[in-house]
Motif scaffolding. Sequence first.
Motif, mmCIF file in Angstrom:
data_model
loop_
_atom_site.group_PDB
_atom_site.id
_atom_site.type_symbol
_atom_site.label_atom_id
_atom_site.label_comp_id
_atom_site.label_asym_id
_atom_site.label_seq_id
_atom_site.Cartn_x
_atom_site.Cartn_y
_atom_site.Cartn_z
ATOM 1 N N LEU A 179 36.176 21.910 62.128
ATOM 2 C CA LEU A 179 37.108 22.942 62.714
ATOM 3 C C LEU A 179 36.803 24.306 62.368
ATOM 4 O O LEU A 179 36.855 25.079 63.232
ATOM 5 C CB LEU A 179 38.330 22.537 61.844
ATOM 6 N N VAL A 180 36.384 24.588 61.198
ATOM 7 C CA VAL A 180 36.352 25.945 60.781
ATOM 8 C C VAL A 180 34.833 26.605 60.320
ATOM 9 O O VAL A 180 34.589 27.823 60.069
ATOM 10 C CB VAL A 180 37.439 26.523 59.654
ATOM 11 N N GLY A 181 34.026 25.586 60.119
ATOM 12 C CA GLY A 181 32.634 25.807 59.905
ATOM 13 C C GLY A 181 32.342 25.561 58.389
ATOM 14 O O GLY A 181 33.604 25.504 57.503
ATOM 15 N N GLY A 182 31.131 25.258 57.984
ATOM 16 C CA GLY A 182 31.110 24.815 56.523
ATOM 17 C C GLY A 182 31.254 26.209 55.557
ATOM 18 O O GLY A 182 31.773 25.776 54.436
ATOM 19 N N ALA A 183 30.765 27.350 55.969
ATOM 20 C CA ALA A 183 31.054 28.481 55.201
ATOM 21 C C ALA A 183 32.356 28.760 54.536
ATOM 22 O O ALA A 183 32.840 28.729 53.591
ATOM 23 C CB ALA A 183 30.285 29.574 55.529
ATOM 24 N N ALA A 184 33.312 28.739 55.875
ATOM 25 C CA ALA A 184 34.559 28.845 55.534
ATOM 26 C C ALA A 184 35.372 27.966 54.779
ATOM 27 O O ALA A 184 36.287 27.961 54.080
ATOM 28 C CB ALA A 184 35.358 29.127 57.064
ATOM 29 N N SER A 185 34.921 26.682 55.027
ATOM 30 C CA SER A 185 35.565 25.622 54.176
ATOM 31 C C SER A 185 35.341 25.656 52.532
ATOM 32 O O SER A 185 36.158 25.051 51.964
ATOM 33 C CB SER A 185 35.060 24.414 54.713
ATOM 34 N N MET A 186 34.316 26.326 52.499
ATOM 35 C CA MET A 186 34.135 26.600 50.885
ATOM 36 C C MET A 186 35.153 27.508 50.194
ATOM 37 O O MET A 186 35.179 27.379 48.913
ATOM 38 C CB MET A 186 32.631 27.088 50.334
ATOM 39 N N LEU A 187 35.914 28.206 51.024
ATOM 40 C CA LEU A 187 36.907 28.963 50.377
ATOM 41 C C LEU A 187 37.825 28.012 49.466
ATOM 42 O O LEU A 187 38.263 28.599 48.591
ATOM 43 C CB LEU A 187 37.916 29.668 51.524
ATOM 44 N N LEU A 188 38.037 26.763 49.975
ATOM 45 C CA LEU A 188 38.974 25.861 49.271
ATOM 46 C C LEU A 188 38.552 25.491 47.883
ATOM 47 O O LEU A 188 39.212 25.494 46.889
ATOM 48 C CB LEU A 188 39.248 24.526 50.075
ATOM 49 N N ASP A 189 37.108 25.427 47.781
ATOM 50 C CA ASP A 189 36.630 25.109 46.279
ATOM 51 C C ASP A 189 36.923 26.503 45.493
ATOM 52 O O ASP A 189 37.180 26.173 44.393
ATOM 53 C CB ASP A 189 35.247 24.906 46.440
ATOM 54 N N SER A 190 36.591 27.672 46.022
ATOM 55 C CA SER A 190 36.667 28.762 45.316
ATOM 56 C C SER A 190 38.280 28.848 44.636
ATOM 57 O O SER A 190 38.444 29.453 43.590
ATOM 58 C CB SER A 190 36.580 30.137 46.031
ATOM 59 N N VAL A 191 39.226 28.464 45.674
ATOM 60 C CA VAL A 191 40.556 28.595 45.328
ATOM 61 C C VAL A 191 40.919 27.543 44.101
ATOM 62 O O VAL A 191 41.681 27.810 43.197
ATOM 63 C CB VAL A 191 41.613 28.451 46.567
ATOM 64 N N SER A 192 39.995 26.549 44.192
ATOM 65 C CA SER A 192 40.669 25.291 43.537
ATOM 66 C C SER A 192 40.084 25.799 41.909
ATOM 67 O O SER A 192 40.687 25.276 41.051
ATOM 68 C CB SER A 192 39.686 23.985 43.790
#
Length: 421
Positions: A179-192
Motif C-alpha cells: 500500500l505505502v511502500g517498504g520504506a514508509a512501512s518501517m516507520l511503524l517499527d521506529s514508533v514501536s
Amino acid sequence: MTAETVDTADAVRPGGRRDGGAGAFWRYWTASTVSRLGDQVTTVALPLIAVVTLHASAFEVGLITGASYVAWLLIGLPAGVLVRRLPLRGTQVAMDLVRGVAVASVPVAAALGVLGLPQLVLVALLVGFASVVFDVGNSTFLPTVVPKEQLTSRNSLVSGSIAATDLAGPSLGGVLVQLVGGAASMLLDSVSYLASAALLGSLPRVEQPAAGPAGGAGMREQIREGWQFVTRHPVIRPCVAGATAVNFVCGGLMALTPVFLVRTLDAPAAAVGALMATGGLGSLLGAAVTPRLVARIGGARAVCWAAVVATAFALLLPVAGSGWGALVFAVGNAGFAAGVVVFSIVTRTHRQTQTPPELLSRVMATVRFVSWGAIPVGALAAGAAAAVWGPRTALLLFALSSLASPALLLASPVRRMRELA
C-alpha cells in the motif's frame, strides 16, 4: 561503570518480586510485544526493499540478514559483562532509542531519494548491535520480576506473544509494503521502539546480583567464567549445540525466503507477508502446547521431539510450488517454527532456573554468542549457495542441514533423560 544503586523499596531483587511485581511483568510483556510487532513489519519490509526496490541479489539479501546478527559474534560475549555493570533498565531504554532512530533513517533516506543497499546494511548492523545488549538485558530482567516456579508459564506467554506478533507482523508488513511502500512501512517499527522505551522506563529499577568472589575480576575473567559454565554443563552444552545447528538453518531461511517467494514462486508482497506469517502461527501453537508437553513427557524428551519435528517440516519448504503449491511452504514453515519454539522455551527456562543469578547475564550472552552467531554464517552461506545453485536448491541444502540438531541431541545424555534439571 558499576551497577545502578537503588533503595530496596524501588528495586527488583533477583529471584523475587517487589510489591506490584505482576504489574511490572505486564509492562515488560507489553513493551516486548509492541517492539516485536514493529520488528516483524521490518522483517518483511527490509528484504522486500532490497529485492523489489533496489533489485538486490540473493547474496546481497544475505548480507543484510547477516549484518542483523553479526553483532552476536563481535560483542556477544562482552555483552553479558556489560549488562551486569550498566544500569539495566536505563540500558534497555537507550538501546530502544538507538534502534528507533536507525530504523527511522530508512524512510527519511527514501524520501530524499538517496536510499541504497549500504544504508540498509548499516541500519541492520546498528539495530543488531543494540539488540545484542538489549536482548541479554531483557532475558536477565525476566527472572527478577517472575518467581522461579512461574518461569515456564511466563516464558511460554512471552513466546506466545512473540508468536502472535510473528503471525500478525509479517502479514501487516506485506500489506503495508503493497500500500505505502517498504520504506514508509518501517516507520511503524521506529514508533514501536519509542513506545517500548517509554514502557521500559516505567519499570522498577533492578538491583543487580551482589558480586561474588570474581566480582572484581576483569572482563576476560568474567567472560571465561560464563563460557566455562556453559561448556562444562552436561545439559546446557548439548542444548546449545542443538540450538546452534537450528540457528544456522534459521539464518539461511531468513536470507532465502524472500528471494525464493518473490523470484521462484512469483508471490506478490502481500502473499510474501502472509506466507512468512505462518511461522508465527506455528510459533503460537508451539508456545501454547509447551507447558502441557513438558508436564506430560518431560522437558528433555520435549526438546528431543521438538528438534525432530522441526527437521521433518523443514524438508517440506524446498518442494513448495507457485499458486496453491505455496501452501506446502506455509505448512513447512509453521511446523518448523513450532518445533523451534518448543525447543527454545524449554532450554531457556532450564538456563534461567539452573544458572546462579550472578552468572545469568554472562551465561545468556555466551549461549547467544554461540547459537545466534550461527545466524549470520547461515545467511551468508545461503546467499552464496543461492547465487551458485539457485534459491530452491539452496533451500533444499539448508533443510537437509537441519538434521544436525536432532542428531546432536540424540547423541548426548539428554536422550536418556526425562527432565532437563
